[in-house]
Design an enzyme around this catalytic site. Structure first.
Site, short mmCIF file in Angstrom:
data_model
loop_
_atom_site.label_atom_id
_atom_site.label_comp_id
_atom_site.label_asym_id
_atom_site.label_seq_id
_atom_site.Cartn_x
_atom_site.Cartn_y
_atom_site.Cartn_z
N LYS A 12 -29.39 -34.37 7.24
CA LYS A 12 -28.20 -33.81 6.62
C LYS A 12 -28.16 -32.29 6.81
O LYS A 12 -29.18 -31.62 6.73
CB LYS A 12 -28.16 -34.15 5.12
CG LYS A 12 -27.93 -35.63 4.84
CD LYS A 12 -27.81 -35.89 3.35
CE LYS A 12 -27.47 -37.34 3.06
NZ LYS A 12 -27.34 -37.59 1.60
N TYR A 61 -38.33 -42.71 -6.84
CA TYR A 61 -39.28 -43.71 -6.35
C TYR A 61 -40.51 -43.82 -7.24
O TYR A 61 -41.18 -44.85 -7.25
CB TYR A 61 -39.65 -43.41 -4.91
CG TYR A 61 -38.45 -43.43 -4.00
CD1 TYR A 61 -37.78 -44.62 -3.75
CD2 TYR A 61 -37.96 -42.27 -3.43
CE1 TYR A 61 -36.65 -44.65 -2.96
CE2 TYR A 61 -36.83 -42.29 -2.63
CZ TYR A 61 -36.17 -43.48 -2.40
OH TYR A 61 -35.05 -43.50 -1.62
#
Length: 313
Positions: free
Chosen positions: A179, A294
């Protein structure tokens, strides 16, 4: 007085031409602001002008959107679109102040990402390996694609954007453009390296022999690491279809697309003791907070294992 819809069109042109946003993103803004214009027209009983915009109207619009049953994510996007529009109106002196600066929407619901178990991902890769043993070029490519997605935690856009020159099979790394055009070097394991070597040496030449009619796509295909059946660079939709087909019958909730493999890679790394900042670097996250989701997944998996295995759970 300026018609509201006219300023909406000028704002969309600014997003497209001035900020270089994609057509998909501009269409999302257009959908939200067209709905706002329709709501303002219904409230005023006439075509609305920009001067009609105020915080009360914006809040009423969001409340009506909530009553219609829109998801919280959609409401959050609508609020963001409205704030961007009113900020632009203020910056371009079309309004005396930014009337949407205090607009808030309900927070989006937080869901843990879908993560495959080790036996599940092993089964997926075994099934792909069986198909690849037929020497079908597409099957050999599919194995390499899934091995690299899981082995490196790439985004699907990063994978399809990879060129042959980005792969270093001597060091088992891939140069990734993520990105914002930021680049990083990401490692992958021996199974992915073997699948990639087989694809590049034995199967890719067969698909590369099919030359796309469009000269631009043909030139791009010569660099692309992964090719589709038509000889052009493999697209994100094709990868979505591939992964969704592999995961559709597996137990577990959440989207069954390529991002599930990225979630799985990150979670398995943390389960295995990897440092959180190392995982952040591998995934290309700008913020450590994004990676921390996570750790919640790993904790939830630990709790579930405890609940199912411990006699005093």
């Amino acid at each position: 007085m300026t018609r509201l819809l006219g300023d909406v069109e000028r704002f969309l042109a600014h997003l497209r031409d001035g900020r270089g946003l994609s057509e998909h993103t501009v269409r999302a803004y257009a959908s939200d602001l067209d709905d706002l214009d329709a709501h303002a027209a219904e409230r005023a009983g006439r075509p609305p002008v920009t001067a009609d915009l105020d915080l009360e109207l914006l809040r009423d619009w969001l409340w009506r959107s909530t009553e219609s049953g829109l998801a919280r994510t959609t409401l959050a996007r609508r609020a963001s679109s409205a704030r961007a529009f009113t900020r632009w109106l203020d910056e371009t002196d079309r309004t005396p102040a930014d009337v949407g600066v205090r607009l808030r929407a309900p927070k989006a619901e937080s869901h843990l990402p879908r993560v495959l178990t080790s036996p599940q991902i092993d089964g997926v890769l075994r099934s792909l390996a069986v198909r690849a043993d037929t020497a079908d070029p597409g099957a050999v490519r599919d194995l390499a694609v899934v091995e690299l997605l899981y082995g490196s935690g790439l985004r699907v856009s990063e994978l399809v954007g990879t060129d042959v020159g980005d792969l270093d099979l001597g060091r088992n790394t891939v140069l990734v453009t993520g990105k914002g055009g930021k680049q990083r070097v990401v490692p992958f394991g021996i199974p992915a390296a073997e699948a990639l070597d087989r694809w590049l040496a034995l199967a890719r030449p067969a698909l590369a022999a099919v030359v796309p009619a469009d000269p631009g796509r043909a030139h791009d295909a010569r660099r692309a690491a992964f090719l589709g059946a038509g000889g052009a660079r493999l697209g994100t939709r094709a990868v979505h279809r591939l992964v969704a087909g592999l995961l559709v019958d597996l137990p577990g909730g959440g989207p069954a697309g390529p991002h599930a493999l990225r979630h799985t890679a990150a979670t398995h790394l943390l389960d295995g003791g990897a440092d959180l900042r190392a995982v952040q670097e591998l995934l290309g996250h700008a913020s450590l907070g994004t990676t921390q989701i996570y750790t919640h997944v790993s904790t939830e998996r630990l709790r579930e294992s405890y609940r199912t295995a411990h006699p005093r759970a």
